[in-house]
Design an enzyme around this catalytic site. Structure first.
Site, PDB file in Angstrom:
ATOM      1  N   CYS A 110       0.873  -1.140  -0.070  1.00 47.96           N
ATOM      2  CA  CYS A 110      -0.094   0.182  -0.076  1.00 47.96           C
ATOM      3  C   CYS A 110       0.942   1.284  -0.013  1.00 47.96           C
ATOM      4  O   CYS A 110       1.899   1.284   0.593  1.00 47.96           O
ATOM      5  CB  CYS A 110      -0.686  -0.056   1.090  1.00 47.96           C
ATOM      6  SG  CYS A 110      -1.933   1.505   1.221  1.00 47.96           S
ATOM      7  N   GLU A 154      -9.061  -0.249  -3.023  1.00 48.61           N
ATOM      8  CA  GLU A 154      -9.415   1.109  -2.777  1.00 48.61           C
ATOM      9  C   GLU A 154     -10.351   1.430  -2.322  1.00 48.61           C
ATOM     10  O   GLU A 154     -10.628   2.247  -1.426  1.00 48.61           O
ATOM     11  CB  GLU A 154      -9.391   1.643  -4.592  1.00 48.61           C
ATOM     12  CG  GLU A 154      -8.056   1.655  -5.290  1.00 48.61           C
ATOM     13  CD  GLU A 154      -6.674   1.965  -4.432  1.00 48.61           C
ATOM     14  OE1 GLU A 154      -5.658   1.312  -4.901  1.00 48.61           O
ATOM     15  OE2 GLU A 154      -6.787   2.632  -3.291  1.00 48.61           O
TER      16      GLU A 154
HETATM   17  C1  LIG Z   1       1.823  -0.270  -2.909  1.00 46.61           C
HETATM   18  C2  LIG Z   1       2.208  -0.796  -4.565  1.00 46.61           C
HETATM   19  C3  LIG Z   1       3.398  -1.658  -4.387  1.00 46.61           C
HETATM   20  C4  LIG Z   1       3.083   0.472  -5.227  1.00 46.61           C
HETATM   21  C5  LIG Z   1       1.294  -1.178  -5.313  1.00 46.61           C
HETATM   22  N1  LIG Z   1       1.633  -1.552  -6.504  1.00 46.61           N
HETATM   23  C6  LIG Z   1       1.324  -2.698  -7.110  1.00 46.61           C
HETATM   24  O1  LIG Z   1       0.680  -3.619  -6.347  1.00 46.61           O
HETATM   25  N2  LIG Z   1       1.560  -3.049  -8.362  1.00 46.61           N
HETATM   26  C7  LIG Z   1       1.477  -3.865  -9.275  1.00 46.61           C
HETATM   27  C8  LIG Z   1       0.857  -5.244  -8.761  1.00 46.61           C
HETATM   28  C9  LIG Z   1       0.641  -6.093  -9.457  1.00 46.61           C
HETATM   29  F1  LIG Z   1       0.194  -7.327  -9.153  1.00 46.61           F
HETATM   30  C10 LIG Z   1       1.138  -6.227 -11.048  1.00 46.61           C
HETATM   31  C11 LIG Z   1       1.725  -4.814 -11.125  1.00 46.61           C
HETATM   32  F2  LIG Z   1       2.006  -4.865 -12.586  1.00 46.61           F
HETATM   33  C12 LIG Z   1       1.930  -3.969 -10.382  1.00 46.61           C
HETATM   34  C13 LIG Z   1      -0.211  -0.095  -5.359  1.00 46.61           C
HETATM   35  O2  LIG Z   1      -0.010   0.885  -6.121  1.00 46.61           O
HETATM   36  N3  LIG Z   1      -1.039  -0.194  -4.503  1.00 46.61           N
HETATM   37  C14 LIG Z   1      -2.017   0.874  -4.456  1.00 46.61           C
HETATM   38  C15 LIG Z   1      -2.489   1.557  -3.164  1.00 46.61           C
HETATM   39  O3  LIG Z   1      -1.806   1.303  -2.415  1.00 46.61           O
HETATM   40  N4  LIG Z   1      -3.874   1.885  -3.166  1.00 46.61           N
HETATM   41  O4  LIG Z   1      -4.221   2.398  -1.908  1.00 46.61           O
HETATM   42  C16 LIG Z   1      -1.356  -1.380  -3.816  1.00 46.61           C
HETATM   43  C17 LIG Z   1      -2.136  -2.474  -4.562  1.00 46.61           C
HETATM   44  C18 LIG Z   1      -2.214  -3.742  -3.770  1.00 46.61           C
HETATM   45  C19 LIG Z   1      -3.494  -4.547  -4.484  1.00 46.61           C
HETATM   46  C20 LIG Z   1      -4.355  -3.466  -5.206  1.00 46.61           C
HETATM   47  C21 LIG Z   1      -3.369  -2.081  -5.196  1.00 46.61           C
HETATM   48 ZN   LIG Z   2      -3.661   1.220  -0.450  1.00 50.41          ZN
END
Ligand SMILES: CC(C)(C)[C@H](NC(=O)Nc1cc(F)cc(F)c1)C(=O)N(CC(=O)NO)CC1CCCC1
Ligand SMILES: [Zn+2]
Length: 184
Positions: A110, A154
């Site tokens: 996250c 989200e």
């Molecule tokens: C926290 C972070 C690790 C940066 C995460 N990125 C991510 O999971 N990237 C990813 C995953 C894959 F399965 C394939 C790929 F190509 C890239 C993310 O943006 N979030 C967003 C966030 O914290 N929103 O509040 C967390 C993700 C965890 C599951 C969904 C969102």
């Molecule tokens: Zn998050």
């Protein structure tokens, strides 16, 4: 534009609040917040912009993470078939979901959590999400795979839920019966 200093981290009380519904039609201010959420996830995936502004690449962001306790989120993610899901929604709601579960085999992280929390996060394999876009139009999305996971992550933020709330404390890697593994 949103940068990392605007993203609140775990321990900040706003992350544990249930966010307020956005009154529609949205005010210019609400539209600016929604636009900035989508701008962040898009910018953060552009290596030049991300390195210039020190952005952690993200695939989704919810308004409470920038200390705005309102029901707004943005997602910018490409699924395993190469389809781009780029959405910024007011008042998103899961209106139906599969019985089948799914999980990211890599576990979840996250943008508001500056540490690794190992373990499987059970999610619904398929969800139908309804929300309103920046133009005030109703949007209905049928999602599966990684996009479904992101939207659930989200929407959890809008209800004060963190991904690790779903991890089995006794055995974080306890197999989830019948669940679909989603590889990264
Ligand atoms: C926290 C972070 C690790 C940066 C995460 N990125 C991510 O999971 N990237 C990813 C995953 C894959 F399965 C394939 C790929 F190509 C890239 C993310 O943006 N979030 C967003 C966030 O914290 N929103 O509040 C967390 C993700 C965890 C599951 C969904 C969102
Ligand atoms: Zn998050």
């Amino acid at each position: 534009m949103i940068t990392m200093k605007d993203i609140i981290r775990e321990g900040h009380p706003t992350l544990r609040k249930v966010a307020e519904e956005v009154t529609l039609p949205p005010t210019e201010e609400d539209k600016e917040v929604l636009r900035s959420l989508l701008e962040y996830v898009v910018n953060s995936q552009d290596p030049e912009v991300a390195s210039k502004y020190g952005l952690r690449p993200g695939i989704g962001l919810a308004a409470p993470q920038i200390n705005v306790s309102k029901k707004m989120l943005a997602v910018n993610v490409i699924d395993e078939k190469g389809t781009l899901y780029s959405h910024a929604l007011f008042n998103p709601k899961i209106i139906s979901h599969s019985v089948e579960k799914a999980y990211l085999t890599s576990g979840e992280g996250c943008l508001s959590v500056d540490r690794q929390v190992p373990g499987l996060v059970p999610r619904y394999a398929r969800v139908t999400v309804k929300g309103w876009n920046i133009n005030g139009e109703e949007v209905k999305l049928r999602l599966r795979g990684l996009p479904a996971i992101v939207f659930q992550h989200e929407i959890d933020h809008l209800n004060g839920i963190m991904f690790y709330d779903h991890i089995n404390e006794e055995n974080p890697f306890e197999p989830i019966p019948g669940a679909l593994p989603i590889e990264r």
